[in-house]
Design a protein around this motif. Structure first.
Motif, mmCIF file in Angstrom:
data_model
loop_
_atom_site.group_PDB
_atom_site.id
_atom_site.type_symbol
_atom_site.label_atom_id
_atom_site.label_comp_id
_atom_site.label_asym_id
_atom_site.label_seq_id
_atom_site.Cartn_x
_atom_site.Cartn_y
_atom_site.Cartn_z
ATOM 1 N N ASP A 234 31.696 15.801 20.857
ATOM 2 C CA ASP A 234 32.225 14.712 21.694
ATOM 3 C C ASP A 234 31.336 13.485 21.574
ATOM 4 O O ASP A 234 30.111 13.592 21.463
ATOM 5 N N ALA B 174 44.614 15.486 39.809
ATOM 6 C CA ALA B 174 45.451 16.490 40.476
ATOM 7 C C ALA B 174 45.989 17.469 39.436
ATOM 8 O O ALA B 174 46.346 17.070 38.322
ATOM 9 N N ASP C 207 46.372 15.217 24.555
ATOM 10 C CA ASP C 207 46.985 13.885 24.420
ATOM 11 C C ASP C 207 47.154 13.496 22.955
ATOM 12 O O ASP C 207 48.082 12.758 22.601
HETATM 13 C C1 LIG Z 1 45.389 6.999 34.732
HETATM 14 C C2 LIG Z 1 45.694 8.403 34.365
HETATM 15 C C3 LIG Z 1 45.921 9.322 35.396
HETATM 16 C C4 LIG Z 1 46.167 10.660 35.089
HETATM 17 N N1 LIG Z 1 46.330 11.533 36.110
HETATM 18 C C5 LIG Z 1 46.518 12.846 35.849
HETATM 19 C C6 LIG Z 1 46.589 13.793 36.901
HETATM 20 O O1 LIG Z 1 46.434 13.491 38.086
HETATM 21 N N2 LIG Z 1 46.837 15.082 36.565
HETATM 22 C C7 LIG Z 1 46.980 15.479 35.275
HETATM 23 O O2 LIG Z 1 47.238 16.664 35.024
HETATM 24 N N3 LIG Z 1 46.892 14.591 34.256
HETATM 25 C C8 LIG Z 1 46.643 13.294 34.515
HETATM 26 N N4 LIG Z 1 46.511 12.406 33.475
HETATM 27 C C9 LIG Z 1 46.605 12.883 32.094
HETATM 28 C C10 LIG Z 1 45.386 13.701 31.709
HETATM 29 O O3 LIG Z 1 44.206 13.052 32.125
HETATM 30 C C11 LIG Z 1 45.347 13.910 30.182
HETATM 31 O O4 LIG Z 1 46.599 14.293 29.732
HETATM 32 C C12 LIG Z 1 44.334 14.991 29.803
HETATM 33 O O5 LIG Z 1 43.064 14.672 30.273
HETATM 34 C C13 LIG Z 1 44.310 15.143 28.288
HETATM 35 O O6 LIG Z 1 43.210 15.911 27.890
HETATM 36 P P1 LIG Z 1 42.671 15.782 26.395
HETATM 37 O O7 LIG Z 1 41.594 16.806 26.285
HETATM 38 O O8 LIG Z 1 43.785 15.828 25.436
HETATM 39 O O9 LIG Z 1 42.081 14.327 26.271
HETATM 40 P P2 LIG Z 1 40.791 13.663 26.997
HETATM 41 O O10 LIG Z 1 40.555 14.264 28.329
HETATM 42 O O11 LIG Z 1 41.009 12.205 26.894
HETATM 43 O O12 LIG Z 1 39.588 14.101 26.061
HETATM 44 C C14 LIG Z 1 39.388 13.561 24.781
HETATM 45 C C15 LIG Z 1 37.906 13.696 24.463
HETATM 46 O O13 LIG Z 1 37.717 13.289 23.113
HETATM 47 C C16 LIG Z 1 36.546 12.523 23.043
HETATM 48 N N5 LIG Z 1 36.653 11.677 21.857
HETATM 49 C C17 LIG Z 1 37.506 10.645 21.619
HETATM 50 N N6 LIG Z 1 37.319 10.141 20.406
HETATM 51 C C18 LIG Z 1 36.327 10.859 19.821
HETATM 52 C C19 LIG Z 1 35.692 10.827 18.569
HETATM 53 N N7 LIG Z 1 36.038 9.936 17.619
HETATM 54 N N8 LIG Z 1 34.716 11.725 18.300
HETATM 55 C C20 LIG Z 1 34.332 12.642 19.252
HETATM 56 N N9 LIG Z 1 34.909 12.706 20.461
HETATM 57 C C21 LIG Z 1 35.893 11.836 20.745
HETATM 58 C C22 LIG Z 1 36.495 11.758 24.352
HETATM 59 O O14 LIG Z 1 35.174 11.337 24.656
HETATM 60 C C23 LIG Z 1 37.034 12.805 25.323
HETATM 61 O O15 LIG Z 1 35.992 13.562 25.898
HETATM 62 C C24 LIG Z 1 46.253 11.067 33.738
HETATM 63 C C25 LIG Z 1 46.041 10.137 32.709
HETATM 64 C C26 LIG Z 1 45.745 8.828 33.012
HETATM 65 C C27 LIG Z 1 45.491 7.848 31.912
#
Ligand SMILES: Cc1cc2nc3c(=O)[nH]c(=O)nc-3n(C[C@H](O)[C@H](O)[C@H](O)COP(=O)(O)OP(=O)(O)OC[C@H]3O[C@@H](n4cnc5c(N)ncnc54)[C@H](O)[C@@H]3O)c2cc1C
Length: 457
Positions: free
Chosen positions: A33, A48, A295
């Motif tokens: 990360d 949430a 995501d």
């Molecule tokens: C405003 C907002 C409100 C939300 N509210 C909710 C909610 O209440 N409940 C819910 O269930 N969902 C909610 N979501 C959606 C939820 O937060 C995401 O869908 C979820 O966190 C996705 O997880 P992820 O692991 O795919 O991505 P992320 O949690 O974004 O993790 C991606 C990781 O990759 C790392 N990264 C990025 N680029 C690189 C790179 N080049 N090299 C190394 N590391 C990197 C980042 O630092 C990060 O730690 C919300 C989203 C937003 C924007």
């Protein structure tokens, strides 16, 4: 010989769970990360999560219960509030229980689980480029914050879990069946702040509030999610349509003057913006030696924007399929394909159906929503059913009663019926998701017209 069985880029909820699942099964996993180790899990979010996701993952991969130290407050229901602020629908049932939790601590907990299971963690390290060997993904070029040189690390499978930017996904070569970019109209922009409210008491902190208003938050909503009697997460999000305004400005103009607690003493804990993809999952989330989760794979609920639970499902299913593929010594596109099938069954079909509903919601007016709430045309149970199953069903006698009460808005009701049919069609199509990559082009040809119809429904 590769450096690792699997390199997971991104230690958010999706990446941490993928790493946990794989490490638990005895594979050599590296979780990278770009954030410092202490900041992993810090994210702009509503904080949430539905408990049903945790129950599902407990069964699937043995995920432990969320420690109580992470939970700010339990959630027992959701109130939807019409733009007129006079009418509200309460969604409460076995599927609306959950948690308002501390997102940062939650992320640290997931990271700890992956590490305890045996994953190596490399924080403060950016995944820069995908590496290829004979046109197939073979590793990642990384750069640590304290280094002036890049380092090439090889793996039998690379997982892109970098969140909404999909940093590695974008680097897949021409000819891939993976969609490398996500259309702006399929993304939500958001701003949210978390406060202590020492002089204001949230009387029902177990109820989340969602305020609909198509003039301020088109295709999205404002949320007020209490995290206890004196703590709240407040934000708004809306579609990234042409000409959309910066969400922080909308927050200042709409949220600050219109909510009582905003006019009391506020101690700001955090304030930041973010984006989320709000569409069906990518049509395919695998390539040779490569997988996408969270995501980066568009695994977010298109209607409410929740993606923590579904990204964890994605991470778990990807981990299981990757593990099986590694054991068989075949990490080809064909061998990783079952991940698509598993995710589509687990959550993708619902996402696809809700994506249709999203287009409908985008095109309704405040007046339509006020009317539907006032006349009882929409009931909490219908919306709960839609949000949980992706199915829009109005019972026959019931439907007649509601149609009669809805006279004067017949076009709206006709649209609702059209949308319900399209949602049904998409569910059938996802039940026929191709069993191998060869079937994808023909399947996509059937998908396109349904979405076009949804945009115009
Ligand atoms: C405003 C907002 C409100 C939300 N509210 C909710 C909610 O209440 N409940 C819910 O269930 N969902 C909610 N979501 C959606 C939820 O937060 C995401 O869908 C979820 O966190 C996705 O997880 P992820 O692991 O795919 O991505 P992320 O949690 O974004 O993790 C991606 C990781 O990759 C790392 N990264 C990025 N680029 C690189 C790179 N080049 N090299 C190394 N590391 C990197 C980042 O630092 C990060 O730690 C919300 C989203 C937003 C924007």
């Amino acid at each position: 010989m590769a450096d690792y069985d699997v390199i997971v880029a991104g230690a958010g909820s999706a990446g941490a769970i993928a790493a946990y699942t794989l490490a638990k099964r005895g594979h050599q996993v590296l979780l990278i990360d770009r954030k410092t180790r202490e900041m992993i899990g810090h994210k702009t979010c509503g904080d949430a999560l539905g408990a049903h996701h945790i129950r599902y993952l407990k069964e699937l991969i043995g995920l432990p219960d969320i420690p109580s130290s992470i939970v700010e407050h339990p959630v027992n229901g959701i109130d939807l509030i019409a733009p007129d602020l006079e009418h509200r629908l309460t969604l409460a049932g076995p599927t609306t229980d959950g948690y308002s939790f501390n997102r940062h601590k939650f992320g640290q907990w997931l990271l700890g689980l992956a590490e305890e299971a045996g994953a190596d963690v490399m924080a403060s390290t950016r995944a820069k480029r995908l590496l290829f060997d004979d046109h197939r993904v073979s590793g990642v070029r990384v750069r640590a914050d304290d280094s002036e040189t890049d380092r090439d690390l090889t793996a039998r499978i690379v997982v892109d879990a970098t969140g909404a930017p999909g940093v590695l996904r974008r680097q897949l070569p021409d000819g891939t069946m993976v969609e490398r970019t996500v259309a702006k109209e399929d993304q939500m922009v958001a701003w949210r702040e978390v406060y202590h409210t020492p002089d204001y008491t949230f009387e029902t902190p177990d109820l989340l509030e969602i305020y609909w208003n198509q003039e301020w938050t088109k295709g999205g909503y404002t949320w007020v999610f209490p995290q206890g009697p004196h703590r709240v997460n407040v934000g708004l999000g809306y579609m990234m349509l042409p000409g959309h305004r910066p969400p922080q400005r909308v927050y200042d103009e709409f949220v600050r003057p219109n909510w009582d607690f905003m006019r009391t003493r506020l101690e700001t804990i955090d304030a930041s913006g973010g984006i989320a993809p709000v569409r069906r999952p990518l049509d395919t989330m695998v390539e040779h030696n490569f997988m996408l989760v969270g995501d980066a794979a568009c695994q977010v609920n298109p209607v409410h924007g929740g993606g923590i639970g579904s990204s964890m499902r994605g991470g778990a299913h990807a981990g299981i399929v990757a593990s099986e593929a590694l054991e068989e010594g075949d990490t080809s596109l064909e061998r990783l394909w079952p991940y698509n099938i598993r995710y589509m069954e687990s959550y993708g079909v619902k996402q696809a159906s809700l994506d249709i509903f999203r287009w409908f919601l985008l095109n309704v007016t405040n007046d339509d929503i006020n009317f539907a709430f006032e006349k009882g045309i929409v009931k909490g149970s219908d919306l709960l059913e839609v949000s949980m199953t992706g199915k829009l069903v109005l019972g026959a006698g019931e439907k007649f009663r509601r149609l009669v009460s809805g006279i004067g808005k017949v076009p709206l009701l006709m649209r609702v019926n059209r949308v319900a049919k399209l949602m049904e069609q998409i569910k059938v199509l996802y039940e026929e998701y191709p069993t191998s990559p060869e079937g994808l082009p023909a399947w996509r040809e059937r998908l396109g017209p349904i979405y076009e119809a949804a945009k115009n429904a």
